[in-house]
Design a protein around this motif. Structure first.
Motif, PDB file in Angstrom:
ATOM      1  N   ILE A   1       0.910  -1.411  -0.042  1.00  0.00           N
ATOM      2  CA  ILE A   1      -0.064  -0.039   0.006  1.00  0.00           C
ATOM      3  C   ILE A   1       0.861   1.320   0.043  1.00  0.00           C
ATOM      4  O   ILE A   1       1.677   1.351   0.678  1.00  0.00           O
ATOM      5  CB  ILE A   1      -1.121   0.012   1.337  1.00  0.00           C
ATOM      6  CG1 ILE A   1      -1.833  -1.426   1.261  1.00  0.00           C
ATOM      7  CG2 ILE A   1      -1.669   1.365   1.294  1.00  0.00           C
ATOM      8  CD1 ILE A   1      -2.714  -1.193   2.503  1.00  0.00           C
ATOM      9  N   LYS A   2       0.531   2.205  -1.136  1.00  0.00           N
ATOM     10  CA  LYS A   2       1.312   3.523  -1.004  1.00  0.00           C
ATOM     11  C   LYS A   2       0.506   4.501  -0.288  1.00  0.00           C
ATOM     12  O   LYS A   2      -0.672   4.350  -0.367  1.00  0.00           O
ATOM     13  CB  LYS A   2       1.639   3.813  -2.557  1.00  0.00           C
ATOM     14  CG  LYS A   2       2.517   2.908  -3.244  1.00  0.00           C
ATOM     15  CD  LYS A   2       2.544   3.237  -4.686  1.00  0.00           C
ATOM     16  CE  LYS A   2       3.452   2.284  -5.415  1.00  0.00           C
ATOM     17  NZ  LYS A   2       3.602   2.782  -7.083  1.00  0.00           N
ATOM     18  N   VAL A   3       1.143   5.188   0.606  1.00  0.00           N
ATOM     19  CA  VAL A   3       0.396   6.314   1.269  1.00  0.00           C
ATOM     20  C   VAL A   3       1.246   7.598   1.189  1.00  0.00           C
ATOM     21  O   VAL A   3       2.559   7.510   0.862  1.00  0.00           O
ATOM     22  CB  VAL A   3       0.085   6.024   2.810  1.00  0.00           C
ATOM     23  CG1 VAL A   3      -0.769   4.664   2.854  1.00  0.00           C
ATOM     24  CG2 VAL A   3       1.321   5.698   3.304  1.00  0.00           C
ATOM     25  N   SER A   4       0.694   8.789   1.719  1.00  0.00           N
ATOM     26  CA  SER A   4       1.570   9.850   1.727  1.00  0.00           C
ATOM     27  C   SER A   4       2.470  10.019   2.863  1.00  0.00           C
ATOM     28  O   SER A   4       2.072   9.282   3.787  1.00  0.00           O
ATOM     29  CB  SER A   4       0.447  11.081   1.878  1.00  0.00           C
ATOM     30  OG  SER A   4       0.035  11.115   3.047  1.00  0.00           O
ATOM     31  N   PRO A   5       3.297  10.586   2.881  1.00  0.00           N
ATOM     32  CA  PRO A   5       4.502  10.654   3.896  1.00  0.00           C
ATOM     33  C   PRO A   5       3.684  11.298   5.319  1.00  0.00           C
ATOM     34  O   PRO A   5       3.875  10.654   6.200  1.00  0.00           O
ATOM     35  CB  PRO A   5       5.125  12.038   3.797  1.00  0.00           C
ATOM     36  CG  PRO A   5       5.485  12.083   2.076  1.00  0.00           C
ATOM     37  CD  PRO A   5       3.808  11.597   1.649  1.00  0.00           C
ATOM     38  N   GLU A   6       2.635  11.935   5.051  1.00  0.00           N
ATOM     39  CA  GLU A   6       1.979  12.271   6.396  1.00  0.00           C
ATOM     40  C   GLU A   6       1.080  11.171   6.942  1.00  0.00           C
ATOM     41  O   GLU A   6       1.072  11.061   8.102  1.00  0.00           O
ATOM     42  CB  GLU A   6       0.731  13.364   6.097  1.00  0.00           C
ATOM     43  CG  GLU A   6       1.222  14.950   5.611  1.00  0.00           C
ATOM     44  CD  GLU A   6       1.956  14.881   4.193  1.00  0.00           C
ATOM     45  OE1 GLU A   6       2.878  15.806   3.921  1.00  0.00           O
ATOM     46  OE2 GLU A   6       1.611  13.874   3.446  1.00  0.00           O
ATOM     47  N   ASP A   7       0.592  10.435   6.101  1.00  0.00           N
ATOM     48  CA  ASP A   7      -0.215   9.202   6.398  1.00  0.00           C
ATOM     49  C   ASP A   7       0.743   8.216   7.271  1.00  0.00           C
ATOM     50  O   ASP A   7       0.691   7.590   8.081  1.00  0.00           O
ATOM     51  CB  ASP A   7      -1.179   8.660   5.476  1.00  0.00           C
ATOM     52  CG  ASP A   7      -2.315   9.578   4.915  1.00  0.00           C
ATOM     53  OD1 ASP A   7      -2.878  10.263   6.035  1.00  0.00           O
ATOM     54  OD2 ASP A   7      -2.848   9.155   4.120  1.00  0.00           O
TER      55      ASP A   7
END
Length: 201
Positions: free
Chosen positions: A119-125
């Motif tokens: 799963i790819k997520v944002s740096p914040e997530d």
């Protein structure tokens, strides 16, 4: 291939960037073509000393994370060589989902072929999920593939994007062979038609 629908399990934090495939499964363990038995050598050079003694501070050696099924990792996970043994080792250990901001392309593709959800997520997530994973035995997350959601221990949710075809394959447990077998009736019909029109084949 085992289907992936909804997974609830302990998430282990591995806050290291550029984890390459040689770190995931070192080259000396690539002699086998079997997909089983590699879990004991996962992250071998970080999990064990040169004498084969467990490194107590390594995350997967801590009691709370020994049965982790989710890995929350730093950027660019799975870089390096293209060895498919890397997802084999993760799966054999029990890891069914890896969360990061980015993955090396070949590793990313190999995960789907072996029933692992990257799963790819944002740096914040990722920062939030890493904090959640630091809770030890309370670091339980739910990965809901049909809804494309990650649910944290406090009930917060993070949505993630995924290619519809890859989602279909995971939900139905279809690797490349499974996809071919879905078309077995068409293949049989084609072979029969060819045998009738070209009996010398």
């Amino acid at each position: 291939m085992q289907k992936f629908e909804t997974l609830t399990g302990v998430a282990a934090p591995l806050n290291i960037v550029n984890i390459d495939t040689d770190m995931i499964i070192p080259k000396q363990f690539l002699k086998t073509i079997k997909r089983t038995g590699l879990g004991k050598s996962l992250f071998f050079e970080m999990r064990f000393t040169q004498d084969g003694v467990e490194v107590p501070d390594f995350v997967l050696n801590r009691p709370a994370y020994r049965k982790a099924e989710i890995l929350v990792a730093g950027d660019n996970f799975g870089c390096g060589s293209s060895r498919e043994h890397a997802p084999w080792a993760l799966l054999d250990f029990g890891i069914r989902c890896v969360i990061s901001t980015s993955f090396a392309d070949i590793f990313y593709n190999n995960c789907f072929k072996n029933g692992i959800l990257p799963i790819k997520v944002s740096p914040e997530d990722l920062k939030k999920l890493m904090d959640d994973a630091e809770r030890g035995a309370n670091a339980t997350m739910t990965i809901d593939l049909p809804s494309q959601e990650i649910r944290g221990p406090d009930g917060g949710t993070i949505k993630f994007d995924l290619d519809p075809f890859r989602k279909h394959c995971l939900l139905n447990g279809l690797d490349d062979i499974g996809l071919s077998l879905e078309k077995v009736s068409s293949i049989d019909s084609f072979e029969k038609s060819q045998a009738q029109s070209q009996p010398w084949l």
